[in-house]
Design an enzyme around this catalytic site. Structure first.
Site, short mmCIF file in Angstrom:
data_model
loop_
_atom_site.label_atom_id
_atom_site.label_comp_id
_atom_site.label_asym_id
_atom_site.label_seq_id
_atom_site.Cartn_x
_atom_site.Cartn_y
_atom_site.Cartn_z
N CYS A 114 1.24 8.80 -12.93
CA CYS A 114 1.38 7.60 -13.73
C CYS A 114 2.52 6.75 -13.20
CB CYS A 114 1.61 7.88 -15.19
SG CYS A 114 1.45 6.36 -16.12
N ILE A 115 2.37 6.29 -12.02
CA ILE A 115 3.28 5.27 -11.52
C ILE A 115 2.43 4.03 -11.35
CG2 ILE A 115 4.91 6.81 -10.45
CD1 ILE A 115 3.40 6.34 -7.85
#
Lengths: 95, 628
Positions: free
Chosen positions: B420-421
């Site tokens: 989750c970047i």
């Protein structure tokens, strides 16, 4: 960008800490930020009430026309949220 | 700010400028001089002119004949006893020599301009403070570069190695991938595969929900190519559907994998807020996926997509994303069980990966920095099944310390990524399954790949230093000749990324660093070992373009990285980059490789290849006009 950068020092205070994010209220009641933790540099453990500093300039409108793709996504996202909230209610009612 | 003797030595050929006011008669020492790394910005802003300035090497030990203010370039008319311009002459000679060779090329990573403030203090009777924009935070955002000149000796060695590789290699182990083709995915009374049709059991969603306390609902969607234009929640992960054959461990034996179909995890909480909502990639699927990147779906594949709803406000807490992944794995695991039993006659393709050692070649390690700040910034390491969760340990729980795995373990799904970047920087689970650098270095006859080191990126700097020092010790114990250090995306992970390079570099081991930086993710720290860097940017303007997987490590990046490493190992130098990122460096590096190695690299597609991007529309129009 049309206007020259007017870089200034901004400060805020940590008001919320989650495993994945940090929320910072800007001083002078200028708004708030919620950012992923990995975008915040820290020497020690993060704690509510700690001061955070960064440099910024004024946000500036880039063009007059809304981008169709973003408009659609925002509208879909709003409708989506309502749909999920409704579904969550129904699930709770089932139990 | 004054510089140390060591810094002065490193910059002996750079212009000498006083950092503070200096009185007539003093002998110039390092502490009288300003750090040359800030000169570009001072020159740009008109505060400094370097005309006639002598070099640092020339002025050290010379006597100042006139009192001068800070930021005064030291010229011949204010010094007595300065050295001759031997170095300058030598530099000029090198330049002339280079004119006859390949043009210097540089991948560049430039720190985000105007992001900091340089404060100068001038104590001259009364204090004066000057503040001016500082374009870079360390060392002028230097970086990256490719061979300043193609190393003839590298090429010669390659030619020799080609002939002797088979005699000097040592087989370690192999991994076989058996591919099973899927052309249709349907729901049915039981999970099964018939021919090329995969059936997923009706009602399996209930078991997924019941498996996790935090999961309140789960929907399963089958997305076929004609449905690529549908809206989707943010893509949390893309996974291959694969299972081990028999009782073998990851990285050995036989793995069965389904072709033509991938598994995708998406999710929200009860408020409808995306899990890990920052620059989320929710939206129309075919506008948000960079097709055919290692970590992305290939165009034409069917998606088995879960849409998980987790309890309110758990989307940013660690258990929330984990629950979404674990609940989804219930479905994958059921497919795995079926896949294990499939008849051998359905195999459409077989790949064999051989891990071999080449003792006569350069012993190499690949250090992969993975996220470990918490919540979705985590990775499940070494599950029992490829890219599973059962049996795996989250690297956050392992303290983010280095874990040594074999290249085959990595390619066999030893990482289940809770990515989750920024979407364009995400290294999904499928990325590790198809990791191009590891595949290429394994096959490259010039390298002896001994191991892959996975190291998490903790949140706090002291913890970053802790794990980074362990990386240094781990690599030291391997007695390697060179190391690649990679990371996904930008943020505080660049602090430890730089530190890993330093820890390896300070042991005298050449390092090539690989990251997405460009404009938006420019490095904010650096050290003297970060001279050989590869930029992963593919986006048009060097920004996070919100397209899944766009700016991740691809085969083309691996070609440039290996070429740079070979050049460095052959004693070649990597030229300094342009001052600011402009996107041309990668292409020019590719040109050099084309000229030297004969490897042609097309520029990879980016956001402009996807609808409804204006450039894409324009191109389509031009195509249509051309057809008429």
């Amino acid at each position: 960008m049309k206007y020259a950068d007017k870089i200034f020092h901004m400060e805020g205070v940590i008001v919320e800490i989650h495993d994945g994010s940090v929320s910072i209220d800007m001083k002078e009641r200028l708004g708030s930020l919620t950012i992923p933790k990995r975008m915040l540099f820290c020497d020690t453990k993060l704690q509510i009430g700690q001061r955070i500093g960064w440099s910024m300039s004024y946000p500036e409108q880039m063009d007059g026309e809304p981008v169709e793709r973003y408009v659609r996504t925002i509208e879909n996202s709003k409708a989506n949220k309502k749909m999920y909230q409704q579904r969550a209610k129904e699930i709770k009612n089932e139990y | 700010m004054s510089i140390s003797k060591e810094t002065a030595l490193e910059h002996k050929n750079d212009p000498a400028v006083l950092c503070c006011r200096a009185e007539e008669g003093i002998v110039i020492e390092a502490h009288n001089l300003e750090d040359p790394q800030i000169f570009d910005d001072l020159v740009d802003s008109g505060l400094l002119k370097l005309d006639g300035a002598l070099t640092i090497g020339q002025v050290l030990g010379a006597k100042l004949t006139k009192t001068c203010d800070s930021l005064t370039p030291l010229t011949a008319d204010v010094l007595d006893g300065y050295g001759k311009a031997e170095e300058a002459e030598e530099k000029e000679a090198v330049k002339k020599d280079l004119l006859h060779k390949q043009p210097v090329r540089s991948d560049e990573i430039v720190s985000a301009g105007n992001t900091g403030v340089l404060k100068l203090h001038i104590g001259e009777g009364k204090d004066i403070d000057i503040e001016l924009p500082l374009g870079v935070s360390w060392g002028n955002g230097r970086i990256i570069e490719l061979p300043s000149e193609p190393a003839e000796d590298v090429r010669n060695e390659s030619a020799v190695s080609g002939g002797t590789a088979s005699e000097s290699t040592k087989f370690v182990r192999s991994l076989t991938r058996k591919h099973f083709k899927i052309t249709e995915v349907l729901r049915g009374p039981e999970t099964k595969i018939e021919g090329t049709t995969l059936y997923i059991r009706e009602g399996i969603e209930k078991e997924c929900v019941e498996s996790q306390d935090l999961v309140v609902d789960l929907h399963l969607d089958i997305i076929t190519p004609d449905q690529y234009d549908t809206y989707s929640n943010t893509i949390m992960d893309v996974l291959p559907i694969a299972a081990k054959e028999g009782e073998t461990d990851l990285g050995t034996g036989v793995t069965r994998v389904l072709d033509g179909v991938i598994f995708m995890i998406t999710g929200v909480d009860e408020r409808g807020v995306q899990i890990g909502e920052f620059g989320a990639s929710e939206g129309i699927l075919n506008q948000n996926i960079m097709w055919n990147r290692p970590g992305c779906p290939d165009y034409g594949e069917i998606f088995i997509k879960t849409d998980v709803m987790i309890k309110e406000k758990t989307n940013m807490e660690r258990p929330g994303p984990i629950a979404a992944h674990c609940a989804s794995d219930v479905i994958v695991q059921e497919i795995r069980e079926v896949l294990k039993e499939l008849d051998e006659s359905l195999v459409v393709d077989t790949e064999v990966f051989e891990q071999v050692r080449r003792p006569e070649k350069k012993k190499t390690v690949i250090v992969k920095e993975i996220m470990g700040q918490g919540a979705m910034h985590d990775n499940y390491i070494l599950p029992m099944e490829p890219v599973g969760v059962i049996g795996a340990k989250p690297n956050v729980d392992l303290g983010n310390v280095p874990i040594v795995v074999s290249p085959l373990e990595l390619l066999d799904g030893c990482i289940h990524a809770l990515t989750c970047i920024g979407p364009s920087m995400k290294e999904t689970s499928r990325h590790y399954w198809r990791e191009p650098l590891i595949m290429d270095v394994m096959e490259d006859d010039d390298f002896d790949l001994c191991a892959v080191v996975l190291v998490g990126s903790p949140q706090i700097n002291s913890e970053k230093a802790y794990v980074s020092k362990r990386v240094g010790m781990t690599v030291e114990s391997m007695d390697v000749d060179c190391a690649f250090v990679t990371t996904e995306g930008a943020g505080n992970n660049h602090v430890d990324f730089a530190s890993h390079i330093e820890q390896v570099g300070m042991r005298g081991i050449p390092v090539v660093g690989i990251s997405w930086c460009a404009l938006m993710g420019a490095l904010v720290v650096g050290n003297k070992y970060m001279t050989n860097m590869i930029e992963l940017n593919k986006s048009e303007d060097g920004m996070e373009n919100e397209i899944l997987g766009c700016n991740t490590l691809c085969h083309e990046d691996s070609i440039r990285a290996r070429a740079m490493m070979k050049h460095v190992l052959a004693g070649g130098k990597v030229a300094a980059p342009d001052k600011k990122w402009n996107g041309s460096a990668n292409a020019e590096n590719a040109d050099i490789i084309d000229a030297v190695e004969g490897i042609k690299m097309e520029r990879l597609p980016n956001e402009t290849s996807l609808p409804p991007n204006e450039k894409h529309i324009q191109r389509e129009k031009e195509k249509a006009q051309g057809a008429e």
